[in-house]
Design a protein around this motif. Structure first.
Motif, PDB file in Angstrom:
ATOM      1  N   SER A   5       0.816  -1.213   0.000  1.00 14.18           N
ATOM      2  CA  SER A   5       0.000   0.000   0.000  1.00 14.18           C
ATOM      3  C   SER A   5       0.847   1.260   0.000  1.00 14.18           C
ATOM      4  O   SER A   5       0.400   2.301  -0.462  1.00 14.18           O
ATOM      5  CB  SER A   5      -0.974   0.010   1.184  1.00 14.18           C
ATOM      6  OG  SER A   5      -0.270   0.117   2.401  1.00 14.18           O
ATOM      7  N   ASP A   6       2.064   1.191   0.527  1.00 16.90           N
ATOM      8  CA  ASP A   6       2.884   2.406   0.569  1.00 16.90           C
ATOM      9  C   ASP A   6       3.973   2.446  -0.491  1.00 16.90           C
ATOM     10  O   ASP A   6       4.722   3.392  -0.580  1.00 16.90           O
ATOM     11  CB  ASP A   6       3.472   2.613   1.960  1.00 16.90           C
ATOM     12  CG  ASP A   6       4.676   1.734   2.267  1.00 16.90           C
ATOM     13  OD1 ASP A   6       4.910   0.754   1.536  1.00 16.90           O
ATOM     14  OD2 ASP A   6       5.365   2.017   3.240  1.00 16.90           O
ATOM     15  N   ARG A   7       4.047   1.421  -1.337  1.00 17.75           N
ATOM     16  CA  ARG A   7       5.132   1.341  -2.327  1.00 17.75           C
ATOM     17  C   ARG A   7       5.134   2.535  -3.280  1.00 17.75           C
ATOM     18  O   ARG A   7       6.185   3.123  -3.547  1.00 17.75           O
ATOM     19  CB  ARG A   7       5.038   0.035  -3.107  1.00 17.75           C
ATOM     20  CG  ARG A   7       6.207  -0.166  -4.045  1.00 17.75           C
ATOM     21  CD  ARG A   7       6.208  -1.530  -4.693  1.00 17.75           C
ATOM     22  NE  ARG A   7       6.420  -2.522  -3.645  1.00 17.75           N
ATOM     23  CZ  ARG A   7       5.828  -3.701  -3.604  1.00 17.75           C
ATOM     24  NH1 ARG A   7       5.008  -4.057  -4.552  1.00 17.75           N
ATOM     25  NH2 ARG A   7       6.073  -4.548  -2.623  1.00 17.75           N
ATOM     26  N   ARG A  11       8.267   5.165  -3.290  1.00 17.95           N
ATOM     27  CA  ARG A  11       9.090   5.327  -4.491  1.00 17.95           C
ATOM     28  C   ARG A  11       9.002   6.739  -5.049  1.00 17.95           C
ATOM     29  O   ARG A  11       9.994   7.284  -5.548  1.00 17.95           O
ATOM     30  CB  ARG A  11       8.678   4.302  -5.546  1.00 17.95           C
ATOM     31  CG  ARG A  11       9.114   2.908  -5.184  1.00 17.95           C
ATOM     32  CD  ARG A  11       8.752   1.914  -6.233  1.00 17.95           C
ATOM     33  NE  ARG A  11       9.248   0.600  -5.849  1.00 17.95           N
ATOM     34  CZ  ARG A  11       8.966  -0.496  -6.504  1.00 17.95           C
ATOM     35  NH1 ARG A  11       8.200  -0.467  -7.586  1.00 17.95           N
ATOM     36  NH2 ARG A  11       9.457  -1.659  -6.105  1.00 17.95           N
ATOM     37  N   THR A  12       7.821   7.329  -4.988  1.00 14.04           N
ATOM     38  CA  THR A  12       7.661   8.707  -5.468  1.00 14.04           C
ATOM     39  C   THR A  12       8.460   9.668  -4.599  1.00 14.04           C
ATOM     40  O   THR A  12       9.108  10.587  -5.121  1.00 14.04           O
ATOM     41  CB  THR A  12       6.174   9.101  -5.492  1.00 14.04           C
ATOM     42  OG1 THR A  12       5.461   8.188  -6.330  1.00 14.04           O
ATOM     43  CG2 THR A  12       5.991  10.510  -6.010  1.00 14.04           C
ATOM     44  N   LEU A  13       8.445   9.459  -3.301  1.00  9.14           N
ATOM     45  CA  LEU A  13       9.223  10.327  -2.405  1.00  9.14           C
ATOM     46  C   LEU A  13      10.720  10.156  -2.640  1.00  9.14           C
ATOM     47  O   LEU A  13      11.477  11.133  -2.582  1.00  9.14           O
ATOM     48  CB  LEU A  13       8.858  10.061  -0.950  1.00  9.14           C
ATOM     49  CG  LEU A  13       7.452  10.519  -0.536  1.00  9.14           C
ATOM     50  CD1 LEU A  13       7.130  10.057   0.875  1.00  9.14           C
ATOM     51  CD2 LEU A  13       7.306  12.029  -0.665  1.00  9.14           C
ATOM     52  N   TRP A  14      11.162   8.932  -2.927  1.00  9.02           N
ATOM     53  CA  TRP A  14      12.584   8.728  -3.256  1.00  9.02           C
ATOM     54  C   TRP A  14      12.926   9.455  -4.554  1.00  9.02           C
ATOM     55  O   TRP A  14      13.974  10.092  -4.659  1.00  9.02           O
ATOM     56  CB  TRP A  14      12.926   7.249  -3.381  1.00  9.02           C
ATOM     57  CG  TRP A  14      13.256   6.591  -2.071  1.00  9.02           C
ATOM     58  CD1 TRP A  14      12.606   5.552  -1.486  1.00  9.02           C
ATOM     59  CD2 TRP A  14      14.312   6.944  -1.165  1.00  9.02           C
ATOM     60  NE1 TRP A  14      13.194   5.237  -0.283  1.00  9.02           N
ATOM     61  CE2 TRP A  14      14.250   6.068  -0.068  1.00  9.02           C
ATOM     62  CE3 TRP A  14      15.312   7.912  -1.188  1.00  9.02           C
ATOM     63  CZ2 TRP A  14      15.140   6.131   1.008  1.00  9.02           C
ATOM     64  CZ3 TRP A  14      16.203   7.981  -0.126  1.00  9.02           C
ATOM     65  CH2 TRP A  14      16.113   7.110   0.954  1.00  9.02           C
ATOM     66  N   ALA A  15      12.049   9.365  -5.549  1.00  2.22           N
ATOM     67  CA  ALA A  15      12.288  10.080  -6.813  1.00  2.22           C
ATOM     68  C   ALA A  15      12.331  11.580  -6.561  1.00  2.22           C
ATOM     69  O   ALA A  15      13.201  12.295  -7.100  1.00  2.22           O
ATOM     70  CB  ALA A  15      11.199   9.743  -7.829  1.00  2.22           C
ATOM     71  N   ASN A  16      11.423  12.071  -5.735  1.00  2.00           N
ATOM     72  CA  ASN A  16      11.395  13.492  -5.399  1.00  2.00           C
ATOM     73  C   ASN A  16      12.695  13.889  -4.699  1.00  2.00           C
ATOM     74  O   ASN A  16      13.268  14.942  -4.992  1.00  2.00           O
ATOM     75  CB  ASN A  16      10.180  13.787  -4.509  1.00  2.00           C
ATOM     76  CG  ASN A  16       9.772  15.235  -4.518  1.00  2.00           C
ATOM     77  OD1 ASN A  16      10.542  16.126  -4.869  1.00  2.00           O
ATOM     78  ND2 ASN A  16       8.547  15.493  -4.122  1.00  2.00           N
ATOM     79  N   GLY A 131      -0.565   7.867  -4.046  1.00  2.00           N
ATOM     80  CA  GLY A 131       0.027   7.031  -3.005  1.00  2.00           C
ATOM     81  C   GLY A 131      -0.622   7.247  -1.653  1.00  2.00           C
ATOM     82  O   GLY A 131      -0.919   6.294  -0.924  1.00  2.00           O
ATOM     83  N   LEU A 132      -0.858   8.510  -1.308  1.00  2.00           N
ATOM     84  CA  LEU A 132      -1.529   8.819  -0.043  1.00  2.00           C
ATOM     85  C   LEU A 132      -2.951   8.271  -0.038  1.00  2.00           C
ATOM     86  O   LEU A 132      -3.416   7.731   0.964  1.00  2.00           O
ATOM     87  CB  LEU A 132      -1.540  10.333   0.192  1.00  2.00           C
ATOM     88  CG  LEU A 132      -0.204  10.938   0.614  1.00  2.00           C
ATOM     89  CD1 LEU A 132      -0.215  12.453   0.448  1.00  2.00           C
ATOM     90  CD2 LEU A 132       0.127  10.552   2.057  1.00  2.00           C
TER      91      LEU A 132
END
Length: 139
Positions: A5-7, A11-16, A131-132
């Protein structure tokens, strides 16, 4: 929250984080040439030369990216921080639109830079939102 559920959000936060730190370092290092390419005439923002504003923004991006990485790296992701990142990204897109409407003498390069960055940040914000939302429906 489950790993699946949080993947998307993680991943988006890592990309950011990676994009923010990288682009922030480049912006801070090359603020003067970017400022000269962005406008036809010297521009002041809040009484500061555009080059200084870009340098400060670059440093701010690096700090923002560090926060994104910290949030993404937590085993139990702090969702309040993730929501704040989403809101900041969405705000960046809105502020970019306002910047284009200000009576500044932007060059084509300046307009393109603002638009491209806003589109990238908008993409990240959309993925953060999804994601949220995925996490909230998993509960």
């Amino acid at each position: 929250m489950t790993a699946s559920s949080d993947r998307l959000l993680r991943r988006t936060l890592w990309a950011n984080a990676i994009l923010s730190v990288g682009s922030g370092a480049v912006l801070a290092a090359f603020a003067n040439p970017f400022a000269k390419m962005a406008t036809h005439a010297p521009l002041q923002v809040l009484g500061l030369d555009l080059a200084l504003v870009l340098e400060l923004l670059g440093l701010g991006f690096v700090a923002f990216g560090a926060v994104c990485g910290w949030v993404a790296s937590r085993p139990d992701m702090p969702l309040g921080w993730a929501r704040a990142i989403f809101l900041l990204d969405a705000s960046w897109v809105a502020i970019s639109a306002v910047m284009l409407m200000l009576p500044a003498s932007w060059t084509g390069v300046g307009i393109a830079g603002i638009v491209v960055v806003a589109l990238i940040v908008a993409d990240l914000a959309i993925l953060e939102y999804l994601g949220l939302r995925r996490i909230s429906t998993a509960h």
